[in-house]
Scaffold this motif. Sequence first.
Motif, PDB file in Angstrom:
ATOM      1  N   UNK A  11       0.857  -1.192   0.000  1.00 11.62           N
ATOM      2  CA  UNK A  11       0.000   0.000   0.000  1.00 11.62           C
ATOM      3  C   UNK A  11       0.886   1.232   0.000  1.00 11.62           C
ATOM      4  N   UNK A  12       1.360   1.673   1.158  1.00  9.25           N
ATOM      5  CA  UNK A  12       2.302   2.793   1.193  1.00  9.25           C
ATOM      6  C   UNK A  12       3.747   2.321   1.098  1.00  9.25           C
ATOM      7  N   UNK A  13       3.985   1.071   1.442  1.00  8.41           N
ATOM      8  CA  UNK A  13       5.356   0.553   1.461  1.00  8.41           C
ATOM      9  C   UNK A  13       6.023   0.688   2.811  1.00  8.41           C
ATOM     10  N   UNK A  14       5.309   1.192   3.820  1.00 11.28           N
ATOM     11  CA  UNK A  14       5.913   1.424   5.137  1.00 11.28           C
ATOM     12  C   UNK A  14       6.410   0.127   5.777  1.00 11.28           C
ATOM     13  N   UNK A  15       5.598  -0.926   5.712  1.00  8.94           N
ATOM     14  CA  UNK A  15       5.980  -2.197   6.337  1.00  8.94           C
ATOM     15  C   UNK A  15       7.171  -2.807   5.613  1.00  8.94           C
ATOM     16  N   UNK A  16       7.128  -2.827   4.289  1.00  6.26           N
ATOM     17  CA  UNK A  16       8.242  -3.372   3.509  1.00  6.26           C
ATOM     18  C   UNK A  16       9.515  -2.567   3.758  1.00  6.26           C
ATOM     19  N   UNK A  17       9.383  -1.256   3.870  1.00  2.95           N
ATOM     20  CA  UNK A  17      10.548  -0.410   4.102  1.00  2.95           C
ATOM     21  C   UNK A  17      11.170  -0.682   5.466  1.00  2.95           C
TER      22      UNK A  17
END
Length: 228
Positions: free
Chosen positions: A188-194
């Motif tokens: 979605x925002x990429x926060x978790x992956x980041x």
Amino acid sequence: MTQINCVLCGASTNQDFCEPCMLDLPQLPENHCPICLWPVPTSEICGTCLNNPPAFTRTIAALRYTFPIDALIHALKYRTNLFLASILANLLIKKLKTTDILPDVIIPMPLHPFRLRERGFNQAMEISRYVSKSLGIIVLPDSCTRIKHTLPQTGLPWKDRQKNIRSAFDCTIDLSGKHVALVDDVMTTGATLNELAKTLRKRGVIEVSNWIIARALPEKNQIGPHSL
């Protein structure tokens, strides 16, 4: 050739989707940022990734997160339709076979033990099994753990998502010099992956690719500046 039913419309076919349904699956915009997949006019790195580079190197997604892919992912995660893991994985595998940049190992996005007990399985791990077998790349399912039981990211504002997921992961294995692919169902925002990529960087990882079933994007008339 064995005939089966299309997973979407039920028509007779020899693959997961009949040809009309396959052609109608929601594609990503042709021009997008290679790091985060955000739509841009010329397929160059977007301003957000230039100004605030994420810890991951690139993102590859099979499709856009909208109907009917969102419904299939939801059915896998929340209705335990585990047969859908292979169908979704095949969509990603098809996309991955067009890239010549392959990682050393695959790490599925870990679930917190509480969430894992609640759900009974990790959908990212189930997808990873099929990707690993198809591409011949080893999966490291227990190398990273989710040590912080966070609120669901869905619906949280971006700043709250960053705070919510901060220090959520731990990695116990030395991955010095490795290129790692992180597998997850939705970006979605990429926060978790980041955040997971940051953790991996601390363990010596030199390159992180996100391998995602679907990338969530706003409707075309709502696309504007974004934050990773």
